[in-house]
Design a protein around this motif. Sequence first.
Motif, PDB file in Angstrom:
ATOM      1  N   ALA A   4      37.240 104.666  99.849  1.00 23.82           N
ATOM      2  CA  ALA A   4      38.520 104.034  99.552  1.00 23.82           C
ATOM      3  C   ALA A   4      38.693 103.972  98.036  1.00 23.82           C
ATOM      4  CB  ALA A   4      38.559 102.630 100.145  1.00 23.82           C
ATOM      5  N   GLY A   5      39.941 104.030  97.591  1.00 22.44           N
ATOM      6  CA  GLY A   5      40.223 104.066  96.156  1.00 22.44           C
ATOM      7  C   GLY A   5      39.564 102.951  95.380  1.00 22.44           C
ATOM      8  N   GLY A  10      36.901 103.676  88.614  1.00 23.44           N
ATOM      9  CA  GLY A  10      36.058 103.475  87.438  1.00 23.44           C
ATOM     10  C   GLY A  10      35.952 102.010  87.051  1.00 23.44           C
ATOM     11  N   ARG A  11      36.796 101.174  87.650  1.00 16.74           N
ATOM     12  CA  ARG A  11      36.779  99.742  87.355  1.00 16.74           C
ATOM     13  C   ARG A  11      35.777  98.969  88.213  1.00 16.74           C
ATOM     14  NH1 ARG A  11      42.928  98.145  87.591  1.00 16.74           N
ATOM     15  NH2 ARG A  11      41.935  96.104  87.613  1.00 16.74           N
TER      16      ARG A  11
END
Length: 89
Positions: A4-5, A10-11
């Motif tokens: 999942a996104g 990257g956060r």
Amino acid sequence: MDRAGWHVSGRVEVPEGVRLVFLPPYSPELQPVERVWPLVNEAVANRYFHDPEEMMEVVAERCRVLAQDPETLRRHTLFRWWPRMRDSA
């Protein structure tokens, strides 16, 4: 984890000592609950809700109904290779 996104962003902050392991793509057999979502979604599909709480109540009610229907859940989540539980009767 699935891809999942919010899992691959990257956060995402991964604590020290933790290693993320991702599921291979297109592997619903590794997460049987993925096959339950369509059963839950049919209670809210194509409906309008005044607020999120109203929608969550409908979802909660659908989950209560499904909890009383273990055979439907079994049909959607068991795979031929999945370990079977013995009947306790």
